[in-house]
Every structure is written in structure tokens, then in C-alpha cells.
Scaffold this motif. Structure first.
Motif, mmCIF file in Angstrom:
data_model
loop_
_atom_site.group_PDB
_atom_site.id
_atom_site.type_symbol
_atom_site.label_atom_id
_atom_site.label_comp_id
_atom_site.label_asym_id
_atom_site.label_seq_id
_atom_site.Cartn_x
_atom_site.Cartn_y
_atom_site.Cartn_z
ATOM 1 N N LYS A 1 36.426 46.635 34.943
ATOM 2 C CA LYS A 1 35.712 45.699 34.071
ATOM 3 C C LYS A 1 36.550 45.451 32.820
ATOM 4 O O LYS A 1 36.305 46.012 31.751
ATOM 5 C CB LYS A 1 34.330 46.247 33.747
ATOM 6 C CG LYS A 1 33.512 46.428 35.043
ATOM 7 C CD LYS A 1 32.131 46.968 34.828
ATOM 8 C CE LYS A 1 31.412 47.101 36.177
ATOM 9 N NZ LYS A 1 30.045 47.561 36.087
ATOM 10 N N THR A 2 37.553 44.584 33.002
ATOM 11 C CA THR A 2 38.534 44.346 31.943
ATOM 12 C C THR A 2 37.901 43.718 30.715
ATOM 13 O O THR A 2 38.249 44.077 29.579
ATOM 14 C CB THR A 2 39.662 43.439 32.467
ATOM 15 O OG1 THR A 2 40.090 43.894 33.747
ATOM 16 C CG2 THR A 2 40.834 43.443 31.514
ATOM 17 N N LYS A 3 36.991 42.790 30.916
ATOM 18 C CA LYS A 3 36.334 42.152 29.778
ATOM 19 C C LYS A 3 35.602 43.195 28.939
ATOM 20 O O LYS A 3 35.658 43.171 27.705
ATOM 21 C CB LYS A 3 35.351 41.084 30.269
ATOM 22 C CG LYS A 3 34.633 40.355 29.131
ATOM 23 C CD LYS A 3 33.643 39.323 29.662
ATOM 24 C CE LYS A 3 32.918 38.638 28.516
ATOM 25 N NZ LYS A 3 31.908 37.659 29.016
ATOM 26 N N LEU B 1 38.073 45.146 26.819
ATOM 27 C CA LEU B 1 38.522 44.398 25.640
ATOM 28 C C LEU B 1 37.425 44.361 24.575
ATOM 29 O O LEU B 1 37.702 44.537 23.377
ATOM 30 C CB LEU B 1 38.918 42.982 26.046
ATOM 31 C CG LEU B 1 39.409 42.060 24.925
ATOM 32 C CD1 LEU B 1 40.588 42.689 24.181
ATOM 33 C CD2 LEU B 1 39.799 40.692 25.481
ATOM 34 N N GLU B 2 36.197 44.162 25.006
ATOM 35 C CA GLU B 2 35.077 44.158 24.061
ATOM 36 C C GLU B 2 34.912 45.526 23.404
ATOM 37 O O GLU B 2 34.586 45.618 22.215
ATOM 38 C CB GLU B 2 33.793 43.750 24.781
ATOM 39 C CG GLU B 2 33.777 42.279 25.188
ATOM 40 C CD GLU B 2 32.567 41.927 26.040
ATOM 41 O OE1 GLU B 2 31.886 42.851 26.532
ATOM 42 O OE2 GLU B 2 32.315 40.713 26.228
ATOM 43 N N LEU C 1 44.805 45.455 30.533
ATOM 44 C CA LEU C 1 44.772 43.996 30.405
ATOM 45 C C LEU C 1 45.849 43.340 31.269
ATOM 46 O O LEU C 1 45.615 42.314 31.899
ATOM 47 C CB LEU C 1 44.975 43.606 28.939
ATOM 48 C CG LEU C 1 43.867 44.010 27.948
ATOM 49 C CD1 LEU C 1 44.305 43.715 26.524
ATOM 50 C CD2 LEU C 1 42.559 43.288 28.259
ATOM 51 N N ASP D 1 45.138 42.581 34.964
ATOM 52 C CA ASP D 1 44.165 41.525 35.279
ATOM 53 C C ASP D 1 44.746 40.183 34.835
ATOM 54 O O ASP D 1 44.907 39.943 33.628
ATOM 55 C CB ASP D 1 42.848 41.812 34.551
ATOM 56 C CG ASP D 1 41.726 40.869 34.967
ATOM 57 O OD1 ASP D 1 42.028 39.728 35.360
ATOM 58 O OD2 ASP D 1 40.547 41.272 34.878
ATOM 59 N N ASN E 1 43.553 37.398 34.409
ATOM 60 C CA ASN E 1 42.694 36.660 33.479
ATOM 61 C C ASN E 1 42.857 37.126 32.033
ATOM 62 O O ASN E 1 42.420 36.437 31.107
ATOM 63 C CB ASN E 1 41.234 36.803 33.891
ATOM 64 C CG ASN E 1 40.944 36.153 35.224
ATOM 65 O OD1 ASN E 1 41.425 35.055 35.508
ATOM 66 N ND2 ASN E 1 40.169 36.824 36.068
ATOM 67 N N PHE E 2 43.457 38.292 31.844
ATOM 68 C CA PHE E 2 43.598 38.841 30.496
ATOM 69 C C PHE E 2 45.063 39.117 30.152
ATOM 70 O O PHE E 2 45.351 39.880 29.228
ATOM 71 C CB PHE E 2 42.772 40.125 30.365
ATOM 72 C CG PHE E 2 41.285 39.877 30.412
ATOM 73 C CD1 PHE E 2 40.565 39.628 29.257
ATOM 74 C CD2 PHE E 2 40.614 39.853 31.630
ATOM 75 C CE1 PHE E 2 39.207 39.376 29.301
ATOM 76 C CE2 PHE E 2 39.256 39.610 31.688
ATOM 77 C CZ PHE E 2 38.540 39.363 30.528
ATOM 78 N N ASP F 1 46.044 38.398 26.623
ATOM 79 C CA ASP F 1 45.636 39.439 25.678
ATOM 80 C C ASP F 1 46.592 40.625 25.718
ATOM 81 O O ASP F 1 46.877 41.243 24.687
ATOM 82 C CB ASP F 1 44.211 39.909 25.996
ATOM 83 C CG ASP F 1 43.178 38.815 25.797
ATOM 84 O OD1 ASP F 1 42.987 38.409 24.639
ATOM 85 O OD2 ASP F 1 42.598 38.350 26.791
#
Length: 411
Positions: A289-291, A294-295, A319, A322, A324-325, A328
Motif C-alpha cells: 500500500k504505497t499511497k 507516503l501518507e 516508492l 511502484d 505510480n509513485f 515521489d
């Protein structure tokens, strides 16, 4: 129902009586999943006995406590009444059914059966970790004190669950008051891994509150909450993570950061907040759960906790893995360097690999420019060390990574 009331009974009579106790303790279960478990466990005396043995082997592993709970009802070797009640309480505890566990405990007391240390362990754990009713914490404290009055020594799990609940739900004065109560009854806090210094109890309480928050806050991902529910039942988990962070800092040459980390632990007895926040980031990444990771990092910054080199290593590698990240990952790698920290070879390589995997010329060129920026900031890529990190990767990916890095060095 005193367990000495059946001296002349046959083995079959005793087994039937034990099964009657089990049925009485479970017949009003309303949880469908637990009903199935109780049905399977209660199919026969042998299945109940097998459950008792398996439960003890999994949860205890201490011979003296095994003898205490599984002392036979007679010379025939039949399960004791307290073992039967404790099995039911334990199964309710494992399913976080505090009210049901409490009801069975009262039923046990009403029938004249005395709890043993494992009974208290299961009961205190479920009461301390259920925040739905205020009475549960009061009762958990009561039963813990009761074990001390009886000269029992529980393992660390109920102690830590209880301390987290008190820290989370009661003011600092109550937290300190309970510590004084248990110390007055002879409990040695260091024996339970409670190494917090007296002068830092307020800070210790905040750390324990954070542990409880991780488990009980509905805004946190359920997998992460479950992870911390099981991992933070004692001090050992974060002590091990502390050793891991310290060793990683040393291995990467970040001696000053390692010393700062070590000195804070030595002075306060508390694992620094940077360790806890980093472990949250790691937990999110462990579940893919990469998001969330980051959060969690951004929440760490918002709380005023500064990341160390190990935090950046964990975050950036997660990050970079993934697509998508990936942006970042690049951002925080440069941020890390801007703060005077140097990424280790695995972290640097993970980001360069992100460029290589895109398999287009534009990404290759961007990767070369990124490496040049890092070199301008003082970073010197080590191709040989990178090759060790890249073992097992596809040949085309390795070639692409080396092309990005080596062409920049040649320039």
C-alpha cells in the motif's frame, strides 16, 4: 463444582462432565464463525483435549504454566475444569469478544473454579484491547492487580496491552498511579521490558498512546491496524526494530545518526518516535500500500518528527518499486541529499532501476540527467556495488541501468 468432588468417578463419567461444562460455556454464542469453531472443538472429548494441547503449545510454551492449567482432574488424566473454561475464554479473546469472555469468566467463578495465570492472561488481553466500554479497562486493571495479590506472574503481553489502554484512555496521573500500584505489589517493571526512565513517563505515555492509536483508529488501514495489534503486544517488537534501524545506520556509515538514536534510547528508555513512524511506513509497504506509506511519511513530518537516513531508505525504495509513485521516489531521494544524507547503493539503484524499466529513450535520458544532478550534489555512484545489488535481475535491465550510470560518469 469443585474439581475434587469426583474422586471415585470413572474416566468416561469425568469426560462427560467436562464436555457438559464446555457446552454450558458455549451454548449461547451468537457469533457464527465462533459457533463453527466451538462445534468442531466440542465434537468429542478427544477434540477438546487436542485443542487444549495445541492452544497451550502455541500461546504459552512454559512448562510450569502447563502443569498449572492442565493438572488432571484425577489420576485418570482428564482435563481440569479450569482448562475447559480457559479454552473458551481464550477463543473468545482471540476473536476480540470481551463481553462473552467476561461472561464465561463469571460463570467459572460462580461454579467455584479458580482461574490460573493463563486464564487471567486471556481475560486481561481481551478487556484491555476492547475500547467499546469504559468498564473493560477498569476490570482489566482490577484483574491484573488480582494476579499480583495471588503471587502470579503473567507474561508481558497482558501487561503491555493494559499499559497502552491506560495511556490511551486515561490522563497521565492515572498512568503514573497504576505504575505505583503495581510496583508496590512487587512487580519489577524491568522484568516486563518497561525500561522507561521515571523522568520521561509523560513521553512514554505518548508513545504508548501512539501504539494504541495505530490499533484502534478506524482511519488507519485495517491490515496495518491488525499488524500492529499483534506486533505491539510487548516491548520486544520495537526493541528489535530499534536494533535493526541502529545496525542499518551503522552499516551505511551514518555513525552520527546511529549515535544520536542510541543516546536517545539510553537517556529516556523510550524508542524514538522516528522509529515508530518508520515502522508504520514499513508496514504499509509490506502490504503493498504505497499511497498509505507516503501518507504515513507526510503525517510523520506533520507531527514534527524528522526522518533519518534509514527512514528515507525505506520510503524511497518502496516508492521506487511502484510505477505510480516513481516521481515521489525521485523527489525524496534528492530531498534526502539536500539534507546532507547520502543514499546507500540499494536506494540509489532502486531509483535508477525505475528509469530503466520504462524502456524508452526519453526515460534513459532523464535517468542520465538525474544521475548528473546527484553527482553535482556530491554523490559518487559505485558500479561494482550496484552489480551486487542487481544480482538476479534481468540482463536487459542491468544493461540499461549501467548504461544510464556509466555514460554519465564518462562525461
Amino acid at each position: 463444582m469443585a474439581e475434587t468432588s469426583f474422586p471415585n468417578s470413572s474416566a468416561e463419567d469425568l469426560k462427560r462432565h467436562v464436555m457438559e461444562i464446555f457446552q454450558d460455556a458455549t451454548n449461547d454464542c451468537e457469533d457464527e464463525e465462533l459457533k463453527g469453531i466451538f462445534l468442531a472443538v466440542g465434537m468429542s472429548y478427544d477434540s477438546l483435549n487436542d485443542c487444549a494441547v495445541q492452544m497451550f503449545d502455541a500461546d504459552m510454551g512454559e512448562t510450569d504454566k502447563a502443569r498449572e492449567m492442565f493438572k488432571p482432574l484425577s489420576h485418570l488424566g482428564i482435563l481440569s475444569h479450569v482448562a475447559v473454561f480457559t479454552i473458551v475464554i481464550s477463543l473468545y479473546s482471540g476473536s476480540r469478544k470481551a463481553e462473552s469472555a467476561l461472561k464465561v469468566y463469571h460463570q467459572m467463578i460462580a461454579t467455584g473454579v479458580n482461574p490460573v495465570s493463563f486464564t487471567y492472561t486471556q481475560l486481561i488481553c481481551v478487556l484491555a484491547t476492547d475500547f467499546s466500554k469504559l468498564k473493560y479497562l477498569r476490570l482489566a486493571k482490577k484483574y491484573f492487580l488480582e494476579t499480583l495479590d495471588k503471587g502470579m506472574k503473567l507474561d508481558r503481553t497482558p501487561f503491555w496491552n493494559l499499559m497502552k489502554a491506560i495511556a490511551y484512555r486515561e490522563p497521565l496521573e492515572k498512568f503514573k498511579e497504576f505504575l505505583q500500584q503495581i510496583k508496590a505489589k512487587g512487580l519489577v517493571l524491568h522484568d516486563y521490558g518497561f525500561n522507561y526512565r521515571e523522568a520521561y513517563l509523560a513521553e512514554a505515555r505518548e508513545v504508548l498512546k501512539m501504539f494504541a492509536h495505530l490499533v484502534h483508529n478506524d482511519t488507519i488501514d485495517k491490515d496495518v491496524r491488525s499488524y500492529f495489534f499483534w506486533k505491539t503486544t510487548s516491548a520486544e517488537h520495537f526493541q528489535k526494530l530499534g536494533c535493526k534501524m541502529y545496525s542499518a545506520l551503522i552499516d551505511d556509515g551514518n555513525v552520527d545518526e546511529a549515535k544520536e538514536f542510541h543516546d536517545e534510547v539510553e537517556e529516556t528508555g523510550i524508542q524514538p518516535l522516528v522509529l515508530i513512524h518508520t515502522s508504520i511506513i514499513e508496514a504499509y509497504l509490506e502490504f503493498g500500500k504505497t499511497k498509505g506509506a507516503l501518507e504515513a511519511y507526510l503525517a510523520m513530518l506533520a507531527a514534527g518528527v524528522a526522518p533519518n537516513s534509514y527512514t528515507y531508505t525505506v520510503l524511497i525504495k518502496g516508492l521506487a518499486a511502484d510505477p505510480n509513485f516513481f516521481g515521489d521516489a525521485k523527489k525524496y531521494l534528492l530531498e534526502m541529499m539536500d539534507k546532507g544524507k547520502r543514499p546507500n547503493v540499494a536506494t540509489f539503484t532502486a531509483v535508477i532501476e525505475g528509469f530503466a524499466k520504462q524502456e524508452d529513450e526519453a526515460a534513459q535520458e532523464e535517468g542520465k540527467q538525474f544521475v548528473q544532478v546527484m553527482i553535482d550534489k556530491g554523490f559518487v555512484p559505485n558500479a561494482k556495488a550496484m552489480m551486487n545489488v542487481l544480482k538476479g535481475r534481468q540482463t536487459r535491465v542491468i544493461r540499461s541501468i549501467l548504461s544510464i550510470v556509466l555514460s554519465t560518469l564518462k562525461e
